[in-house]
Motif scaffolding. Structure first.
Motif, PDB file in Angstrom:
ATOM      1  N   LYS A 360       0.832  -1.206   0.000  1.00 36.71           N
ATOM      2  CA  LYS A 360       0.000   0.000   0.000  1.00 36.71           C
ATOM      3  C   LYS A 360       0.865   1.253   0.000  1.00 36.71           C
ATOM      4  O   LYS A 360       0.569   2.238  -0.695  1.00 36.71           O
ATOM      5  CB  LYS A 360      -0.927  -0.017   1.214  1.00 36.71           C
ATOM      6  CG  LYS A 360      -2.025  -1.058   1.147  1.00 36.71           C
ATOM      7  CD  LYS A 360      -2.885  -1.014   2.414  1.00 36.71           C
ATOM      8  CE  LYS A 360      -3.972  -2.089   2.380  1.00 36.71           C
ATOM      9  NZ  LYS A 360      -4.774  -2.095   3.628  1.00 36.71           N
ATOM     10  N   LYS A 364       1.038   4.105  -2.915  1.00 33.77           N
ATOM     11  CA  LYS A 364       0.763   5.507  -2.575  1.00 33.77           C
ATOM     12  C   LYS A 364       1.868   6.410  -3.110  1.00 33.77           C
ATOM     13  O   LYS A 364       1.607   7.466  -3.688  1.00 33.77           O
ATOM     14  CB  LYS A 364       0.651   5.655  -1.057  1.00 33.77           C
ATOM     15  CG  LYS A 364       0.348   7.075  -0.595  1.00 33.77           C
ATOM     16  CD  LYS A 364       0.191   7.135   0.922  1.00 33.77           C
ATOM     17  CE  LYS A 364      -0.101   8.563   1.389  1.00 33.77           C
ATOM     18  NZ  LYS A 364      -0.232   8.619   2.882  1.00 33.77           N
ATOM     19  N   ARG A 367       1.879   6.402  -6.931  1.00 31.85           N
ATOM     20  CA  ARG A 367       0.596   6.887  -7.459  1.00 31.85           C
ATOM     21  C   ARG A 367       0.042   5.967  -8.541  1.00 31.85           C
ATOM     22  O   ARG A 367      -0.396   6.392  -9.604  1.00 31.85           O
ATOM     23  CB  ARG A 367       0.736   8.317  -7.987  1.00 31.85           C
ATOM     24  CG  ARG A 367       1.152   9.314  -6.949  1.00 31.85           C
ATOM     25  CD  ARG A 367       0.986  10.737  -7.439  1.00 31.85           C
ATOM     26  NE  ARG A 367       1.830  11.027  -8.578  1.00 31.85           N
ATOM     27  CZ  ARG A 367       3.102  11.391  -8.484  1.00 31.85           C
ATOM     28  NH1 ARG A 367       3.679  11.480  -7.310  1.00 31.85           N
ATOM     29  NH2 ARG A 367       3.805  11.662  -9.558  1.00 31.85           N
TER      30      ARG A 367
END
Length: 481
Positions: A360, A364, A367
């Motif tokens: 995750k 992040k 992107r």
């Protein structure tokens, strides 16, 4: 389309480029070279594999050729700082290659080897000095090297310098530089606040700014996939991937030194020629491992993140992330080892239950959502993935062999937080996000580390078995998100 011949480079440089078969500059080279040739400072944001070494080496050599003079004894006209031995060596080789028709002298200084040869190389002064910060500070302290003659400073891979605790040593080195005006070239793949502050301290006002990709994005030519696999099945899966002849030249990344050695031994036991490289290896061992991999004598090079930015080898077919990195930006640099020099490449990331939070974080920072394996479209992953379920369905068992626990094991339980799945890949050895270094290459101050202690081996937050619901978890290799 812009050619190197359009950039105004000196003829000896153009001849060297032609010898190497290079005719067309990469975007960062086309944007940076003209400005650097005029003496402007540069702030370059570029991920690994974009050709930034040539973006600073070529215009620097052009400037040295226009103003020929000898460096002072024990000093250099150009200082390039790099975070690792491998990267420093690579940069030094690039300067020698591009400057071979100009009589340029180059010295490379790093820890892990004796001082005598480095002192002799610097005794008469050189045009270009490439150094790691720790060993350079040692030489400065012993006065075996001075920086009195430095006219151009290059800081390469600044964000990795931050991760490795080298920011304070870099500031100390800058204080040794002469007060006279100098040209400063600053390169980083990402721009966290500490690096932005450092660039403001080093660069002259109004530098040329070149950004060839958005911050922390990954190489477009790399075909990325994530494979969800139980921790205990990673070794078997890795061996199965190598059953595909398409996995010709593969770099496998682990988080720890001990893990790298263990994975390399496992591959050898599976009949795959493999070598490992990490911070505990001697310089000779590391050079031999890289040479064997580059020559095609071994199919697999198993490395920790210390090698992620120091390996510049063409035709790496695949990068396999056996363990996801604790620092999400390291994912970008790992996969940048493939798809180099305009080629395509593939990157496969193994993700166990206790690594989902790391995934995750990576998504992040980059992107993007890294696609799960899709059997219909991912032929590049080979026959080893034939039993994997397509993405999009509910989690299911990968194959009929996985319906029972392996002999001598209990079936792990499903955990609501997905944090189960037995011990991690570290085996308790030292994490190498900020590697221990040999004498002379250790920073004087351990700077901030963004990696933290997440995701190490030795079990999950809820224990090795990942207790929770009493429903048994399938023990096959694959699962969907």
């Amino acid at each position: 389309m812009t050619q190197f011949t359009d950039l105004g480079l000196a003829k000896p440089l153009l001849k060297a480029l032609a010898d190497e078969g290079y005719t067309t500059p990469t975007p960062i080279q086309a944007q940076a070279i003209p400005g650097v040739m005029t003496g402007r400072d540069l702030l370059g944001i570029a991920q690994t594999g974009t050709g930034k070494t040539a973006a600073f080496a070529l215009p620097i050599l052009h400037r040295l050729g226009e103003d020929k003079k000898h460096a002072p004894r024990r000093s250099a006209r150009v200082l390039v700082l790099a975070p690792t031995r491998e990267l420093a060596t690579q940069i030094g080789e690039s300067f020698k290659s591009y400057g071979k028709h100009m009589g340029v002298t180059v010295a490379v200084v790093f820890g892990g080897v004796k001082y005598g040869g480095q002192m002799r190389a610097m005794a008469g002064g050189v045009d270009v000095l490439v150094a790691t910060p720790g060993r350079l500070l040692d030489h400065l302290g012993e006065k075996s090297i001075t920086l009195d003659g430095v006219e151009i400073l290059v800081l390469d891979e600044a964000d990795q310098m931050l991760d490795m605790g080298f920011i304070v040593p870099i500031r100390k080195i800058v204080r040794y530089l002469p007060k006279a005006p100098r040209q400063n070239l600053f390169f980083s793949a990402t721009m966290p606040s500490e690096i932005e502050k450092l660039s403001g301290e080093i660069l002259n006002p109004n530098p040329l700014k070149v950004s060839v990709t958005p911050q922390a994005t990954t190489v477009d030519r790399v075909n990325q996939r994530v494979l969800f696999v139980e921790q205990s099945r990673k070794r078997a899966l890795l061996g199965e991937l190598f059953d595909d002849a398409g996995f010709k030249r593969v770099i496998v990344f682990t988080r720890t030194k001990r893990g790298a050695d263990r994975v390399a031994r496992g591959l050898e036991q599976s009949g795959v020629d493999a070598v490992s490289i990490h911070g505990d290896k001697s310089q000779g061992q590391r050079e031999r491992a890289l040479a064997e991999f580059k020559a095609g004598k071994v199919r697999a090079l198993v490395a920790t993140d210390i090698a992620a930015r120091g390996i510049d080898i063409d035709a790496v077919s695949h990068v396999v992330q056996y363990e996801l990195p604790n620092v999400p930006e390291s994912y970008v640099h790992r996969i940048g080892r493939t798809a180099r020099a305009g080629a395509d490449g593939s990157a496969v990331a193994f993700c166990a239950d206790d690594e989902r939070n790391l995934l995750k974080d990576i998504e992040k920072v980059t992107r993007q959502r890294i696609p799960s394996f899709d059997r219909r479209n991912d032929k590049h992953l080979g026959a080893a993935t034939a039993a994997m379920p397509d993405v999009g369905g509910k989690p299911e068992r990968a194959d009929t062999r996985g319906s029972q626990p392996h002999r001598g094991q209990h079936a792990p339980k499903r955990n609501r937080n997905h944090s189960g799945g037995g011990g991690g890949g570290g085996g308790g050895s030292r994490h190498e996000g900020a590697p221990a270094r040999s004498a002379g290459d250790k920073p004087a101050f351990k700077g901030p580390s963004r990696g933290g202690d997440r995701g190490r081996g030795g079990g999950s937050r809820s224990g090795a078995g990942g207790g929770g619901s009493s429903a048994p978890r399938p023990t096959g290799v694959w699962s969907n998100r």
